[in-house]
Every structure is written in C-alpha cells, then in structure tokens.
Design an enzyme around this catalytic site. Structure first.
Site, PDB file in Angstrom:
ATOM      1  N   GLY A  60      -4.933   3.450  -8.178  1.00 16.66           N
ATOM      2  CA  GLY A  60      -5.139   3.715  -9.611  1.00 16.66           C
ATOM      3  C   GLY A  60      -4.255   4.786 -10.204  1.00 16.66           C
ATOM      4  O   GLY A  60      -4.433   5.160 -11.363  1.00 16.66           O
ATOM      5  N   ASP A 111     -10.344   3.804  -1.360  1.00 21.73           N
ATOM      6  CA  ASP A 111     -11.095   2.825  -0.563  1.00 21.73           C
ATOM      7  C   ASP A 111     -12.578   2.876  -0.918  1.00 21.73           C
ATOM      8  O   ASP A 111     -13.152   3.959  -1.036  1.00 21.73           O
ATOM      9  CB  ASP A 111     -10.945   3.144   0.929  1.00 21.73           C
ATOM     10  CG  ASP A 111      -9.542   2.854   1.406  1.00 21.73           C
ATOM     11  OD1 ASP A 111      -8.655   2.665   0.554  1.00 21.73           O
ATOM     12  OD2 ASP A 111      -9.331   2.812   2.628  1.00 21.73           O
ATOM     13  N   GLU A 141      -1.505   6.957 -12.097  1.00 24.34           N
ATOM     14  CA  GLU A 141      -0.727   6.775 -13.333  1.00 24.34           C
ATOM     15  C   GLU A 141      -1.195   5.561 -14.124  1.00 24.34           C
ATOM     16  O   GLU A 141      -0.402   4.821 -14.678  1.00 24.34           O
ATOM     17  CB  GLU A 141       0.779   6.648 -13.008  1.00 24.34           C
ATOM     18  CG  GLU A 141       1.386   7.861 -12.350  1.00 24.34           C
ATOM     19  CD  GLU A 141       1.416   9.092 -13.264  1.00 24.34           C
ATOM     20  OE1 GLU A 141       1.240   8.947 -14.484  1.00 24.34           O
ATOM     21  OE2 GLU A 141       1.566  10.197 -12.715  1.00 24.34           O
ATOM     22  N   ASP A 147       0.830  -1.206   0.000  1.00 23.90           N
ATOM     23  CA  ASP A 147       0.000   0.000   0.000  1.00 23.90           C
ATOM     24  C   ASP A 147       0.868   1.261   0.000  1.00 23.90           C
ATOM     25  O   ASP A 147       1.656   1.483   0.921  1.00 23.90           O
ATOM     26  CB  ASP A 147      -0.876  -0.059   1.274  1.00 23.90           C
ATOM     27  CG  ASP A 147      -1.985   0.952   1.256  1.00 23.90           C
ATOM     28  OD1 ASP A 147      -1.966   1.841   0.394  1.00 23.90           O
ATOM     29  OD2 ASP A 147      -2.878   0.866   2.128  1.00 23.90           O
TER      30      ASP A 147
HETATM   31  C1  GAL Z   1      -5.584   2.092   2.860  1.00 24.37           C
HETATM   32  C2  GAL Z   1      -6.038   0.950   1.985  1.00 24.37           C
HETATM   33  C3  GAL Z   1      -7.026   0.133   2.777  1.00 24.37           C
HETATM   34  C4  GAL Z   1      -6.352  -0.388   4.022  1.00 24.37           C
HETATM   35  C5  GAL Z   1      -5.746   0.765   4.814  1.00 24.37           C
HETATM   36  C6  GAL Z   1      -4.909   0.269   5.980  1.00 24.37           C
HETATM   37  O1  GAL Z   1      -4.682   2.896   2.158  1.00 24.37           O
HETATM   38  O2  GAL Z   1      -6.611   1.442   0.807  1.00 24.37           O
HETATM   39  O3  GAL Z   1      -7.530  -0.919   1.990  1.00 24.37           O
HETATM   40  O4  GAL Z   1      -5.373  -1.319   3.654  1.00 24.37           O
HETATM   41  O5  GAL Z   1      -4.926   1.568   3.998  1.00 24.37           O
HETATM   42  O6  GAL Z   1      -4.314   1.300   6.681  1.00 24.37           O
END
Ligand code: GAL
Length: 679
Positions: A446, A467, A448, A404
């Site tokens: 998503g 999200d 680039e 992430d």
């Molecule tokens: C976000 C991600 C979520 C979750 C969260 C955890 O950036 O899109 O799905 O993983 O971080 O902190």
C-alpha cells in the site's frame, strides 16, 4: 427486525495463544510500538527468532503490558536482538502483575537460543521489558521475542476473544443444490491473439451437461476457439478486438440454467478479481511442486473450481536460497544459471511441467518474484533481470506474477511516488512484451497510495496492506484501511487486502484459522464487498465443512465477481458498527452490516439516508433467503465481530433518489464530513 438466533459452535480448545493475538497497545515505557512481525522473513532477526513464523519486536528501552485475564499458565519465547550489525546488549524481563518472573541478557550476534520461560499463572497482565545493558544498545537496536506465546489450559481463550462474548455463527451456506447452476464471472478479458483458458464453473447433480453457446456463429473470428464439454475447458485465441457475446448453459435431469458470457478482447485483462489459491498461507517456506500439484488437483476434486477458483499460485521459496542451505539442503544451489536464468530449487524439478499440469485442468498458474535483488525469503529477485525473468515465466507458461517489494529498498532511487512506481513500470512493460497475458499483482503493502497508480504501471491488482494473519486485530485493521480505496477499483484494477485466512493455515501448526467463526464471516463478506481477489490460503486437503461453506457460497462470490467492478465504501457508521455498500450490475445493491464490537447488537442500515427510496427486497446472501420488503430503515441483530451480508433489489417503487449516482455517494459524504471535522 429481530433476526432469529441460531446457536452453534462452542469455544474451541486452545492450548496456546501466540504473539500475533496479543493486545500490544499498552506501552508503559519508551517510545514507539511493539510490532508483530513475520520472523521467518524478517531481514534482521537473529537466527533463533527466525525459526519461528512470528515474533514480537520492541524498541529499546521499552515496556509493554499485555492483558491475559488470569487464565494463562506460562509465557514462552526465543529471545534475541534485532540489529543490522550494530553492537548492543539488551536486558530482558518478564513481569507478571508487576512482579519479575524471568530475566535474561541478549547481545548482537548471539546464535544460541535464549529461551524465556515464565510462570504467569493467575496474572491479569504480564509485561515485556527491554533495557540497554552493559554499555548500552545502539540506536535502532530492538528486542525480539520470537515465537512468543502464552500457554493456556484447554478451552481457555484470551479475555477479549469474541468466543467469550458473543454467540458464534455456524454454517449458513445451504447445501449444494442438485439443480444446475452456472457460476463464475460473466465476462473474461484477454488481449488479441493471446491464449484463452477458461474452465467453465458450474454445479448440479451428475450427469451435468455444460455447453458454451454461440461458438461457431460468428465463425471466422471465433475459429481459433474451442470448447471441450468433457473437461469444460474453453481454450484458443481470438485475434480481433471486440466483445464476443456467448452464453453458458448447464443442464441435468432437473432442468437447465443459462448465463450470458462475454469474451472481451482488448487491452484490459482480469476484468473481475482473480480467484484461486496461493501457497504462502498454507505452506510458506516449505512449498514444493508436489504440494502445488496437490492443490491444483484439490481445487478440482473439492469442487472449488466449479465455483470459480481458477489460479494456482506458487509464492516465495520456489527458487534456490543459498543463504538457507544449511537449514534446508533442498534450497542449496545458485540463484541463477550461467545464462542469468533464475533457478528453481530441488523441490521444483520442472517449472514448465508444473504449469502444464495446472493448465491441463483448465486452471491458471501463478508465480512469485521481487523487483529487488532478493525476495523476502532471500531468493533471487528480478532486479536487473526483469526482461529475462518475464520471458522465463512466460516460457514456463505462467499466467500471473506476484511481484513483492522486499529487498527493493536496498536499490531504490528517486523519491516518493516515482520511487515506488519505477520497479513496477519496468516489470509491467516486460510482462507486456510476452506472448501470453500475465496478470501483474503488485505487492508493496500500500505504499504511496498504490491504488491510485497501480493500473498505470501495468498492474491488475495491488496489495493495500501488510500481511494479513488469522487474527482479529489483523483482519479488522485491514478492513479499516480500505475505507477510501473504493475510488480506485474497477474492471482490470483491484485493491488487494491480501489472501484469505480461513481454513488450515501454516502458522497455526496447520490447524484451522484462529479467527472466530463470526470473524471469518466478516473476512469473506468484506472481501466480496471490496471486490478483492479471493486467494484461498489454506491447505486444500484439509478443507473442513465450515471452511468449504465459506468459500463456496455462489451468491457471495457473485458479489465479488460482479462485472460492474465497483468496490464497496463505508456508507454509514456508529459506535461499534459500520455499513458498507456497493452497486451491482443488475441495479441491485450489496451491503454489509458490520459489527465491530465483541457483543451482539442491532446494526441499522438507513436506506433513506443512503438515497434508497421506497421499497427494497432484502435478501440474506449467506443463507440465500429473502428476508422481506423494507422501506426507510432496515436493521439486523448481528453477533459480535460478524457481518450480515445482504443484497437489496428495488421492488415496485424502489429507486435511487434523483441526486444520487450510486449508493456510495453516502460514503463520499461520510469521508467529506470526517475531513471537514479534521480541519
Ligand atoms: C511477504 C508477502 C507475503 C509472502 C511473503 C513471501 O512480503 O507479503 O504475502 O509473499 O512475502 O516471502
């Protein structure tokens, strides 16, 4: 054709409506937008706002008018400022039908919880206002309304809630049949010599015998593979690349079902979209070893594993997060040990034992990290420790990594697409060096056009959205973003519009998803059409019959898992409706008649325009019933915000027009027409 109208659920009782369900599009003052943000992981939100899972953020000066429809009683929020150390004092106001009903002042660095409580009874709209106060607010300073919500009397819903405007679908999936059925994908990809682990998904009345046919025939090459009928686990390894054609047979006193099953040993893994469970939507920051084990056990006990769900993924907050130690002592401890190894927190006493527990059930284990110095929750990210982290995850036995972006912004270099690709290239290579296959799931929302290059950096799937939450604005916006992305999906390369928001999700106090039943049908139908990973995000110990029915319809899952791997495109659209379609491996076509409006309406599928000539047998996929043979145009009456999912099989003369490659040619045409209209 007029479809039968089976009426079901009445509107659910709603005590409060949270910020993420507000319509925040009516900006009446200032520039910019009012955003719904995940307060808990927002980098710059003040402490009181962070206590809430969601919040609204607006620029300063700004005013946004929100419709409430006269039924709400009160508005509440924890007010704060959003500023990266910038000085600022902001005056906040709440107006009800233009009349001031609350005001307060917040300053950068405030730690006290300034609660807005305003009486909005009888108001048609209320307005949130933020203005600079006492010397102004610096550039970039924003106002935060953490945990903003409207309190409603029981049973009342927002004026734009589809429960008010359309009948709602109830359970459509037929009860599980006692006859044997082999479920799940018919192809499994693995790299040469890497561990294979596959729990054969099958259903039918007990006693059910499930066999893997063909083992031992090709002997020497398959010698490393074994199958245990008691656990239904196929495991081992195959060293030589190639296709190994097996079959799976399920038998009980009512008969037997057999399906071909190919193990494809080669460089491409994750040949069908990953299916499983992830901890984030269910538990967010409160995840623990115990909760993950319970989810793994429940995946088997509820029968979900028999329908193909296989991954059990631990999301953020498995690590120490010293910055949060005051709020939660369990998270106290160093980010890494003396050797630089990433450290799990107290709630995860033994990561290897956890992965072993998951594997013993024939399921696969997933873990979470970030290419940045920190994850979104402020735990250690893998920045400058990529090889070591990949090694650690492999040694623990993990099979899947969600990576992430989060704080990678702070260390990113270069520009545009290379800036976005680089960190994933590094982790992709590090995972590839391990002695087990680890699926790399890119999570960078998503940026680039990640769909175009996610596979080149070693990814098997990539998030294509921010999200997704259990609100219609969130789900419908995510669908809208997928329109061009069918170009990029294929075996081993999947667009991921985020986890499923059905069932009991954490941000709703652990209650059922706030999506209306019709909206949940659209959510799951579209994810299947899009060949999206199906990651369940709810507490599996609280699975309602409705949620279970949404997640276990084998004909819906079959579309998602189709081995051709061609994702749906939007092939036709009109005022408030769209038709999405994809070709399937057996020559049939899956289509979704998607009603974007809040009212029941006919949605037409012009077969002829899409290049489908002569006759097609149409099957209602959710109900698992044939509807009849259609030619020219097929149409159905679809309730507001629902999607009618069908599968069309060519019948007698049924065929594609000579100049049509697949049904998505019509999607290309539509995109081209739109592009031309724009120039
Ligand atoms: C976000 C991600 C979520 C979750 C969260 C955890 O950036 O899109 O799905 O993983 O971080 O902190």
């Amino acid at each position: 054709m007029k479809r039968s109208t089976k009426h079901t659920t009445a509107p659910a009782a709603v005590h409060y409506v949270p910020a993420e369900m507000f319509d925040v599009t009516r900006v009446v003052r200032g520039e910019g937008v009012c955003e719904v943000a995940c307060a808990a992981i927002e980098k710059r939100f003040s402490t009181p706002a962070k206590k809430h899972f969601f919040g609204l953020r607006t620029p300063v000066p700004f005013a946004v008018e929100i419709p409430v429809g006269g039924d709400a009683a009160a508005f509440e929020a924890s007010c704060g400022i959003d500023a990266a150390g910038a000085p600022g004092t902001v005056a906040l106001k709440v107006l009800a039908d233009g009349r001031e009903v609350w005001s307060g002042v917040v300053a950068a660095g405030d730690t006290a919880d300034l609660k807005a409580r305003a009486d909005v009874s009888g108001a048609q709209t209320f307005t949130l206002v933020a203005e600079p106060a006492d010397g102004g607010a610096g550039k970039g300073v924003g106002a935060v309304w953490g945990g903003a919500k409207l309190l409603y009397a029981d049973g009342k819903v927002l004026p734009n809630d589809v429960r008010r405007t359309s009948r709602q679908l109830g359970i459509l999936t037929p009860p599980e049949r006692p006859e044997p059925r082999v479920n799940g994908p018919c192809v499994y990809g693995v790299r040469p010599g890497r561990p294979i682990l596959f729990r054969v998904p099958a259903t039918g009345a007990a006693p059910l015998r499930v066999e893997v046919i063909g083992l031992g025939l090709d002997s020497p090459k398959l010698a490393g593979l074994s199958y245990d009928p008691a656990t239904r686990i196929l495991s081992g390894r195959i060293d030589e690349p190639g296709d190994y054609a097996l079959a799976i047979r399920a038998t009980n006193r009512l008969g037997s079902d057999e399906k071909p099953f190919t193990i494809r040993v080669g460089e491409t893994i994750c040949l069908t979209p990953a299916m499983g469970w992830s901890s984030w939507n269910a538990f967010a920051g409160s995840v623990s070893d115990e909760k993950v084990r319970t989810a793994a056990d429940a995946l088997v006990a509820t029968g979900l594993a028999d329908h193909g769900y296989a991954y059990v993924n631990v999301d953020d907050f498995w690590q120490n997060i010293p910055e949060r130690a005051k709020e939660d002592p369990d998270l106290d401890g160093p980010l890494r040990d003396a050797d630089g190894r990433i450290a799990a927190n107290r709630r995860f006493p033994d990561m290897k034992a956890l992965a072993d527990h998951i594997h013993a059930k024939g399921l696969k284990a997933g873990i979470y990290s970030s290419p940045g110095p920190f994850t979104c929750g402020r735990a250690a990210g893998s920045w400058q420790h990529e090889e070591l982290d990949a090694k650690t995850f492999a040694e623990w036995g993990f099979d899947y990594l969600k990576h992430d972006w989060c704080f990678y912004d702070d260390v990113a270099f270069g520009s545009d697409v290379l800036r976005a690709m680089y960190p994933y290239l590094v982790m992709g290579a590090a995972l590839r060096h391990q002695k087990r296959d680890i699926v790399l799931s890119l999570c960078q929302y998503g940026m680039e056009n990640v769909s175009a290059w996610g596979r080149c950096v070693g990814g098997q799937s990539w998030r294509t959205t921010g999200d997704v939450f259990d609100t219609w604005s969130s789900v419908s916006a995510a669908i809208e973003k997928q329109k061009r992305l069918f170009l990029y999906a294929g075996p081993g390369a999947w667009n991921d519009p985020d986890m499923l928001c059905v069932g009991a999700v954490c941000w709703n106090d652990g209650k059922e998803s706030r999506l209306a039943p019709n909206e949940q049908y659209t959510h799951v139908s579209m994810w299947a059409l899009l060949a999206a990973p199906l990651m369940i995000g709810c507490d599996l110990t609280k699975l309602s019959p409705f949620t279970r029915s949404l997640l276990t319809n084998d004909e819906v899952i079959e579309i998602d898992q189709d081995e051709l791997g061609k994702a749906a495109g939007c092939i036709a659209e009109g005022d408030g409706w769209e038709v999405w379609a994809r070709p399937l491996a057996d020559g049939s076509i899956a289509a979704g008649l998607y009603n974007k409006s809040g009212f029941e309406r006919m949605v037409p599928f012009d077969l002829k325009k899409a290049g489908l000539l002569c006759k097609w047998l149409v099957r209602d996929v959710w109900r698992q019933e044939d509807e009849g043979v259609f030619m020219g145009v097929y149409e159905a009456s679809v309730p507001g915000h629902a999607t009618h999912l069908v599968r069309l099989r060519p019948c007698r003369c049924g065929r594609l027009r000579d100049d049509v490659t697949d049904v998505r040619d019509a999607a290309w045409r539509l995109l081209r027409e739109k592009d031309l209209a724009r120039v």
